[in-house]
Enzyme design. Structure first.
Site, short mmCIF file in Angstrom:
data_model
loop_
_atom_site.label_atom_id
_atom_site.label_comp_id
_atom_site.label_asym_id
_atom_site.label_seq_id
_atom_site.Cartn_x
_atom_site.Cartn_y
_atom_site.Cartn_z
N GLU A 4 40.78 43.38 40.73
CA GLU A 4 40.09 43.54 39.45
C GLU A 4 39.09 44.70 39.48
O GLU A 4 37.88 44.48 39.32
CB GLU A 4 39.40 42.24 39.03
CG GLU A 4 40.38 41.13 38.70
CD GLU A 4 39.71 39.82 38.27
OE1 GLU A 4 38.48 39.72 38.40
OE2 GLU A 4 40.41 38.92 37.79
N GLU A 23 46.83 36.12 38.12
CA GLU A 23 45.94 34.95 38.17
C GLU A 23 46.05 34.25 36.82
O GLU A 23 45.72 34.81 35.79
CB GLU A 23 44.49 35.36 38.42
CG GLU A 23 44.29 36.09 39.74
CD GLU A 23 42.82 36.42 40.02
OE1 GLU A 23 41.94 35.95 39.27
OE2 GLU A 23 42.56 37.14 41.00
#
Ligand SMILES: [Mg+2]
Ligand SMILES: [Mg+2]
Ligand SMILES: [Mg+2]
Ligand SMILES: [Zn+2]
Ligand SMILES: [Zn+2]
Ligand SMILES: [Zn+2]
Lengths: 667, 667, 667
Positions: free
Chosen positions: C142, C310
Site C-alpha cells: 500500500e 486484501e
C-alpha cells in the site's frame, strides 16, 4: 467619486495593454493601481532593476487620462532574496519558519529585510518621482494578512526586549504592570523576555497583550520606513495602505497616522461566511451583510474620507464557499461605499488571473478578456456616480473602537462565541437599522460633536479615560457602554475595584457577577417592559445612583439588574451588561437616540439599509426581493438614481429627503 | 470536617493580610493552603531565598487559630532557572519544547531539575520544620495538568530505556511481551528504544502502554523525592498532593502511596462540560453532575479519608463556557464532599486574582475584597458542618478501577465515543441512583468486605487476577463485569483465548464478536423482559455455563446473548457486553444489589442524590426545583440541617434514617 | 476465480502451521500471501538473513497445493536500519520527521534507502527464484498509506530539482508553465526550487501539482527498482502491488505499468464511513456502498483482470466506528469482486493478530484459532466460485479517470464538499443503477470500443486531448463531460479561453460563470422537463452550437443553461455543469445510454446491484431486506447460485439472462 481598478499588466502580453486601457476608459475607470507583488519582475536579479514595462503601462494609462497608484512590492520578496537571507522568514510559535511560496513571509523586525526594503522602495520612488501620472502610493499589501502580524523569531525576541525597555521604567515596572507574581512569572531583567512561544497551557494575558502591541508597533515602524522614503522622493503624491476588514491584530489608527487617508479591501460575500456578525443567510451569501461591510467603511473613513482599494468584482477564491453575487451586487457595493464616504472604489482585479493562487478570483474581465459580470456593474456604477460631487459624511453618533480592547478581549474571550467585532457589530446594527449615520472613532478622538457615543466595550480603562468621558457627558453627551467595559487596567490586569472600575461613578453602578452561558441555557432580559433574548455574555449589576431599566428574567440571575441608565451633568450614561440579540440592540439604540435627540427612522429590515452623505440619500437593497420606500413628513424625495422601488440587489439615490424620513411600504 | 481556603498573600498588599485573616475566621475557615507557585517570590535570584513574607503570613494565620498547609513551588520554575537550564523543558511528540509562560514546563526526568527541586524543597522544609502552624504539605500542584505527564525529550528517552531494562528480563522479554514481530517492530537492544514520537500512523499499543506506565512512574519517583525530603525535615506534618478529577494519565494510587491521604481539586460545572459522563444539561451547567463529582470523591477517599484541596468557589476560567453556579451550589458541593468522606473542603481561592491567567476565576472574595457568592456559601457550610464529628464512609459495593485499563483503553478506544471514565460513570450512576454507597478501589485491594463488586472494564487480565476474583466469588461475593473485560494481557496483547480470557470460567461464557456502532445505528437489548437502549459498544456473547439474561434485539446481532449471569461458589458473576444507557445501568444495578442482598432505594432522579456517612444521611439537590423526600419503613428522619423539602441546589442532613429508606414524594 | 488469504506464520507458533494449512484447504483457499512487513524477522541484524521459517511455511503450503505470493518487506524497515540511517525518515511540511513506530517511514528518494531496498529484495528474490510454490510477488505494501506519498525532506528537495530539470526546457519554461509572475514566485534557477513546505497561506497550485506528480513518480521509480530486481531473478513469477481504494496521491497507472496485473485492498464498511460518495447509511455501515467498492474494481481491472489482495474479513480497526458486517457480507464482497473481473479474492487476514496495531482487525479465524464469521463466508464463496471459469468483463461504457485531474482538483477543490472521487462516484452510480458495466480508463487509452464515454472531470486539457476526443465522437462515440472540464492547462494554469478551453468546439458552448454554493442555498435544475436537486458546484453555460437541455431554476442563475447536448460527427457530446444529485445522475445516464444505444435496466435501488461477466449475471443485495428480481423479455435466468429471491447481504448468480433484463419485483 472615482471608479478604479487594480491592474497587473505583467500578467498579460504587452500587445493587450492598449485594449485593456481602452476598455477601462469605456467603463468610466479613471484610476488604476499597479505594481503590487511585482518585486521579482522589477528586480529579477539583485540590483538588475527593470522598470521599462511598468513605465510603459503608466504611460499608456496616463495618456488615456487615468491616474496611477503604485504599490511597493514588499509583500513578496523574491526567491533569490529569501535564499540570500533565510533569516528574514517569519516563525510560528513552535519555531517553524513560514517558507517561501505564498506571501507575507518576511519578518517586520528583520534588520536585513528593512535594508532590502529601503533599497527597493528608494529605487522605485526615485524612478517615479515627478512622473505626472503617478498620483499616489500604496505601501506593501494588506499588512497582517494570513495572520502574519505576529512573528516569533529571534529578531522579534530582540526587538520585543527593546520595545519593553522603552515602554517600561525598569523591569520592576513591567513586573508590576503585568502582574508577574502569578505562577512565578517574574522577570529579572529585560533580557529574560521572549516571544510567547508554544507552552503547555494558556499564556499570561498581559504578556500577550504587550506582545500584540509590540507586533502592531513593528508594522507601524516598518510602514513608516516606507512612507518616509516615498515622501522624501516626492511630496506631491499621497501615500496610503490597503487595510483588511474587521481585522484584529493591527492598529490601523497607528499605521494610518502618516497616511493621507486609509483604504481597505472589501469582499462582502466572503466576510459574510465568517459568522462573526451573525448567521450566513442566503441573502448574505449573495450580497453580504450590509452592516458588516459598512462598519469597515465607517472605521477606515477619516478626515480625508477613504478609498475602497479592492472591491469584490464577482466570485472570489478564499471563503469556504463561493456563491455568485446577486445580479447588480457589484454596483450596489460601490454605491454603499460612496454613501459611507468613499472617494474611490477600485475593483480587484481587472481580469481573472490565469496563474497562481487566485485563479478562482473573478475580475472585471474574464480570463479570455471578455467582460465579466462585474464589468457591467462597474460601468453602471461609474455612470451613476461620476457626476456626484460629494462632501463628507455627517454622523450624529460615534461608535468607540480601540485595538487594545480588541486584543485584550481576543486573548481572553472567555467564551467561544465572544468576538470583539461581533460585539461592535451588534450595537452598530441597532443604529444602522434606524437609518442613523455612525462614525467609528477612537476614544482618544474628540467626541464633542456627537450627540451620542456608543462604546460596545471599553474593556481597558484608566482615570484619564474616565475623565474624558465624564467631560463629554457633563457637557450634555449621551454615552452608552456595553458589557465588560472598564474591567481591566491598560496593562490587562483587573481593576482594583469592581467593573467598570474608574467608570463606576459615570455608570452609577457596578458589575456584581458575570457569566458566559452556552446556547443551551435560555437567557433573557426584560427591558423597558418588553422581554428580549440575549446570548454569549451576561452580567448581574448593582445600581448605585443609576436606574435599573433592564433585568434578567430567567435562570439563576432572575431579577438581577442587567441594564442601567443614569442622568448626569447635562447628559446621560447607559450601561448594558449583556450581549444583545438584534431586537434588544434595536430597543437600546432607539432609547439612546431619543435621549440624545437624534432623529431616527422606522426599523428597516436587515437586508435594507439607508445611508446619507452630503444631502444625498442612498436606499440599498441587499435582499432578493424588491422593496418600495416612501418618504414621511414634509420631505419629498427626488430620485437621481432609480426610484422609490428598489430592485433586488439594487440601489436608489435621492435628494431632498433624509434617511430617517424613509420607511418601507412593501417588501 | 474543616472548611479551608487557598490563599496567596503574595498577590496582595501586606497591609491587607490581617483583614483577610479576620474575614477567614468570620467565615469559619480553619485551614489555609499557601506557597503554591511562589518559587520566584521565595527565591527571586538563585540562592537568595526570602521567607520573610511567608513567615509573616503563617504567623498571622497561626495566631488566629488557622492551620497552614504549605506547597512546594515546583510546578513553576522561575524564568532565571529555565534560562540557566533550558534542557529542563518538556518536549512535544514532534520535538517542540513547552516553553516558559504558563506552568508545568519541567520534565520529570531531568536530572538537573531534580537537583533544583531538592534544593528548593530542602530549603523550605528545613525552614518550616518545627513551625507549630504548619500542619502539612502539598507537593507541587496537579501533576499532569495540561497534559504534561508525558514528555518526549531526550532525558525521557534515556529514562525510558532504563525503565524498560529494569522491568524486562532482557530485550527478548520485551519483544515477546509487546509483540514486536508485527510491522517489524523488534528491538535489538534497550538502546534502540525511544519515546513514541510523531510517526505516520498510530503507534504500537504495547509501546504506548509502557510509555504511559513509565511516564506515570516518572511522576511517582519525582514526587517521592519531595515526600522523602519533607518527611526527613519533620515527621509530624502530613504530606499530600492535589490530584485532578477523572484524570487519565497518572496513577494516583502509586503517587498516593507515600502520602498520608489524598486530596483533589473539584470543579463541578467545569467537569460537566466535558460530556464524558453524559450530556451537558442546564442543571449540570448550574451545579455539576453529582455522580461525576462523587465518583472522584470515592476514588480519592482512602483509609484516612481525603480532602478537597480546591473547591470551586463560583464562576471559573477554564471550561468552554462559564455559567454562574446555582444559588447555594458552593455550599452543596462542600456537603457532598463531606458526605462522601472528605475531612476538609478548601475553596480555591480566597480572592479573585487581579493578575495573570486566572483573572476569570472567582474566589470567596471579589477582586476588591468584598464578599463574593461563594463566601456566603462557605460560611454556611462551615456553620452546618463544624460540629459534625464524622467517622468513615461504609460502602457495601466496590467499583474496580485500574489505571492500566484506563491507559490501554484510551490508546485504543476503538470508537470516538468510548471514554474510560464515561464507562465507569455509567455503571457508577446506576448504583448511586439507588442510594448505594460505593468505594472505588483497585483490583489489588482486598475485596472481602464488599457484598458486590462492579468492574466496568478489567480490560487487562492474567491468571492471578482471575484467581483473586474467583476466590472472592467462591466465598460468596457478587461480581459484575462490564464490556471488554479480560480481553488483553497486561502487556496489551490480546489474550491467547477469546475474551474474557482468564476470566472465562468465572463468567461462564465468552465474547464471540464485538462492534462499536455509531449513533446512526439503532442498538437495543432485551434484559429480563424489558427493552433498553445501549450505545458505543456491543458484544455478542456465547454462554457456556452461564445463563443468558439479556439479548440484542436489533440489527445484525439480533438475538445474540448480550448479558450473562452465572452462579458459582457461594456467589455470582454477571457479564454485560454492552455500554448501558442509564435505564439499563439502573436495571443491572438493581439485579446485582438484589443478588448480593444489598439494600437500595427507589430510583432517584438524576439531579437528586442521597449519601451516607457514619450514621448521617445527606439529601443533595442538584436541580433547579425543590424536592421533598419521605422516609419509608420504620425509620424516621431527624433533620440536622434543612428539612424533608430540599430547595434548589440545597441540602438537608438527617440522622436516624438511611439513604435506602428515602424516596421522593414530589419534584 | 481463486479464494486466497494473507498469512503471517511468523506471528504464530510453528506447531500451529500445519493446522492452519489444513483449515485453509478445508475452506477452499488455494493461494496465500506472505512476507509482508517481515524484514526484522528475515534480517534481525544487518546481513544475518534467516529464511528458514519462511521456507518452511512455503513448503507446507506448497505441499498442500496452495500457491504462494510473497511480499517484499520494505514498508517496514527495522529499527536497526533506521538507527543506522536516520536520514531515510520522511519529513512533514514543517520539518518534523515521521519516526519509527508505525510503518511507511522511509523516503522514496533516499539513496541510502534505495540501496537497502536493493539489498533485501535481491536477497529474497534470489532465495526464492525457482521455488515451485512461489507464483508471484507483491512489492512493498500500500504505497502511500497514511498520506506518505509526499515527503518534504532534503533528499526530496534535491530529487525534485532534478525532476524539474528533466521535465522542463530550462527554468524559463518552468516559470512560464507554472505562471510564476504571480506574487513574485519566479525562480532564477532549478537550484532555487524547494518542496512546498509550511508557508503562511496556500501554495502556488502549479508548484503543488508538479510536486504531486514528482512524488508519484518517486514511488514509480522506487517500485520499478523492485520489479526489475524481482524479474531479473526469475521471469516466471508475476509481480504486482496492492493499491488502496479511491486513493488520491499516487498514479496507479504509472505504478502499474511494469506489473502483470493490479491488486487492491477492499474494506467496504470502512470506506463507507468516509462519506465521499454519499451519506453513511445504516445499510452501508453493514455492507458498504456497492458503487464505491466496484468503482475501484473497475479502476484496477486491466487487461489481465485484477485481484483483491486484501478483502475485509469482518470487523476492522481503522474507521471511526467498527460495526459488524451484515450476515453474509464477506461472501457478498467476494462475489462482487469476481463479477467485476477479479481473478482472486484474498481475505486479510488468516487469523486475528494478537499483537501490535491491528488487534481490532478480524481475520478468517479468531485469535484463539477458531473459525470467525468470515471463515464461513469465505468457504461458501470458494464453493460458489471455484468451478466458474470466467473470461473478461465486457463493458460498453468507459468512465475516464486521470490522476492529474484528481491532484489539481484536490489542491483547489474550491468548496469543502468538492471531492474528486465523489464526483466520479456520482456519475458512476448513475450508470451502475441501470445495470450497465463500466470500464474505468485513462483518457490515453483507446476509446474506440466504447459506445459511450463519461468524463466526470477532464479538468486539465490541451489540444491533443481535444483531438483524441473529437476523433472518438466523429467516429460515432457518445461523450459526456462533467463540470470543471477543460478549465486548465496541464500546468495548472487557466486556459487562455473560457472553459472548457480546447474542448469548446466539441461541447458547442462555454462556461460563463461557476459557483460553489453551500448547502444552505437551494440549488436546482430543470432537465428535460423534470426538476432536480444538485449540490456543491454549479456553472452557468453559454450554448453556441449545442442545445440547452437543462437550466438552473433557482436563485441568482435562474434560467441560465446548465446542461448542453451537441450532436457532432456520428456521435454526440453532452456537458453537465453541475454536480448532480442521484436522481439527476440517473436521468443523465439514461439519456446518454439511449443516445449511445446501450441497453439498460430499470433503475435498481441503491442497495441492489447487478453485474455481468462473461455470460454470468450477479444479483448482489447490499440491503437488510430480501429482494426478488424477475427477468423481462425473452431471457429466462438459470440460477447457478441462489434464486430470484436474494436474501439480505446475499447474492444470486444466473446464466442465460443479462443485467439489463432484470428488474425488482419486491423489496
Ligand atoms: Mg474612522
Ligand atoms: Mg479509593
Ligand atoms: Mg481500469
Ligand atoms: Zn520575526
Ligand atoms: Zn522529558
Ligand atoms: Zn523525502
Amino acid at each position: 467619486p472615482r471608479i478604479g481598478v487594480c491592474y497587473f499588466p505583467e500578467h498579460w502580453p504587452r500587445e493587450r495593454w492598449a485594449t485593456d486601457v481602452e476598455q477601462m476608459v469605456e467603463a468610466g475607470i479613471d484610476v488604476v493601481r499597479m505594481g503590487e507583488f511585482s518585486w521579482a519582475r522589477l528586480e529579477p536579479e539583485r540590483g538588475a532593476f527593470d522598470f521599462e514595462w511598468l513605465d510603459t503601462a503608466v504611460e499608456l494609462l496616463g495618456e488615456a487620462g487615468i491616474d496611477v497608484v503604485l504599490c511597493t512590492p514588499t509583500a513578496t520578496p523574491p526567491k533569490w532574496l529569501v535564499d540570500d537571507h533565510p533569516s528574514i522568514l517569519q516563525e510560528e510559535p513552535d519555531g517553524t519558519p513560514r517558507a517561501f511560496g505564498s506571501r507575507r513571509h518576511y519578518c517586520f523586525n528583520s534588520a536585513v529585510y528593512r535594508e532590502e526594503t529601503e533599497r527597493v522602495v528608494r529605487e522605485m520612488a526615485d524612478h517615479y518621482a515627478e512622473n505626472p501620472h503617478v498620483v499616489g502610493w500604496q505601501t506593501d499589501n494588506e499588512y497582517g494578512c494570513h495572520d502574519t502580524v505576529r512573528c516569533y523569531c529571534d529578531d522579534c525576541a530582540s526587538a520585543f526586549r527593546e520595545w519593553c525597555r522603552e515602554r517600561y521604567d525598569g523591569i520592576d515596572d513591567l513586573n508590576e504592570t503585568w502582574g508577574t507574581t502569578f505562577w512565578s512569572q517574574r522577570y529579572g531583567s529585560f533580557e529574560e523576555l521572549d516571544p510567547p512561544r508554544h507552552t503547555a497551557a494558556e499564556h499570561h494575558p498581559s504578556r500577550l497583550l504587550d506582545y500584540g502591541r509590540f507586533a502592531s508597533d513593528s508594522v507601524v515602524a516598518y510602514n513608516r520606513l516606507q512612507t518616509d522614503l516615498l515622501r522624501a522622493a516626492d511630496d506631491d503624491w499621497f501615500v496610503t495602505h490597503n487595510f483588511m476588514g474587521t481585522f484584529s491584530t493591527l492598529d490601523s489608527y497607528d499605521v494610518g497616522e502618516p497616511l493621507e487617508f486609509g483604504t481597505w479591501d472589501s469582499y462582502p460575500t466572503g466576510f459574510a461566511q465568517d459568522r462573526r456578525l451573525g448567521p450566513t443567510t442566503p441573502d448574505r451569501l449573495r450580497a453580504g451583510d450590509p452592516d458588516q461591510v459598512s462598519l469597515n467603511h465607517d472605521l477606515y473613513r477619516g478626515e480625508n474620507g477613504f478609498w475602497v482599494m479592492e472591491q469584490q468584482p464577482g466570485d472570489i477564491n478564499w471563503p469556504p464557499h463561493s456563491p455568485q453575487p446577486g445580479e447588480g451586487a457589484m454596483r450596489l457595493w460601490a454605491h454603499q461605499a460612496v454613501a459611507h464616504g468613499a472617494n474611490a472604489v477600485c475593483y480587484f482585479r481587472w481580469r481573472r488571473c490565469r496563474e497562481g493562487q487566485e485563479q478562482y478570483h473573478a475580475g472585471l474581465r474574464r480570463q479570455d478578456g471578455s467582460p465579466d459580470r462585474g464589468y457591467h456593474d462597474a460601468r453602471q456604477a461609474a455612470t451613476d456616480l461620476a457626476d456626484l460631487d460629494l462632501g463628507p459624511v455627517d454622523a450624529p453618533v460615534a461608535l468607540l473602537h480601540r485595538y487594545d480592547d480588541c486584543w485584550a478581549l481576543s486573548e481572553q474571550p472567555h467564551s467561544p462565541e465572544f468576538d470583539y467585532w461581533g460585539l461592535l457589530g451588534a450595537f452598530y446594527r441597532g443604529l444602522r437599522g434606524r437609518g442613523v449615520q455612525v462614525d467609528v472613532v477612537s476614544p482618544g478622538d474628540t467626541l464633542d460633536d456627537y450627540a451620542a457615543v456608543v462604546a460596545p466595550s471599553l474593556h481597558l480603562a484608566d482615570e484619564s479615560l474616565a475623565d474624558r468621558l465624564g467631560e463629554y457627558v457633563e457637557a450634555g453627551g449621551h454615552l452608552f457602554l456595553g458589557p465588560r467595559s472598564g474591567a481591566k487596567l491598560p496593562g490587562n490586569k483587573l481593576q482594583p475595584t469592581l467593573a467598570p472600575g474608574p467608570l463606576t461613578d459615570l455608570v452609577g453602578g457596578q458589575v456584581d457577577q458575570h457569566e458566559s452561558p452556552p446556547e443551551t441555557l435560555t437567557t433573557r432580559v426584560t427591558y423597558c417592559g418588553e422581554s428580549y433574548d440575549y446570548t454569549t455574555w451576561g452580567e448581574w449589576l448593582d445600581a448605585e445612583t443609576a436606574t435599573v431599566v433592564g433585568r434578567h428574567d430567567e435562570g439563576v440571575g432572575d431579577g438581577k439588574p442587567a441594564v442601567l441608565e443614569h442622568s448626569t451633568g447635562d447628559g446621560s450614561v447607559a450601561y448594558c451588561g449583556v450581549w444583545p440579540g438584534t431586537d434588544l440592540a434595536d430597543a437600546l439604540a432607539v432609547a439612546l437616540l431619543e435621549r440624545a435627540g437624534v432623529a431616527h427612522s422606522e426599523r428597516f429590515p436587515e437586508t435594507l439599509r439607508v445611508a446619507e452623505r452630503d444631502g444625498y440619500t442612498w436606499v440599498l437593497n441587499f435582499g432578493s426581493d424588491p422593496v418600495t420606500v416612501e418618504t414621511s413628513g414634509e420631505s419629498t424625495a427626488t430620485w437621481l438614481v432609480g426610484s422609490e422601488t428598489v430592485p433586488p440587489y439594487g440601489v436608489s439615490v435621492a435628494e431632498e429627503t433624509s434617511a430617517v424620513d424613509l420607511s418601507v411600504t412593501s417588501e
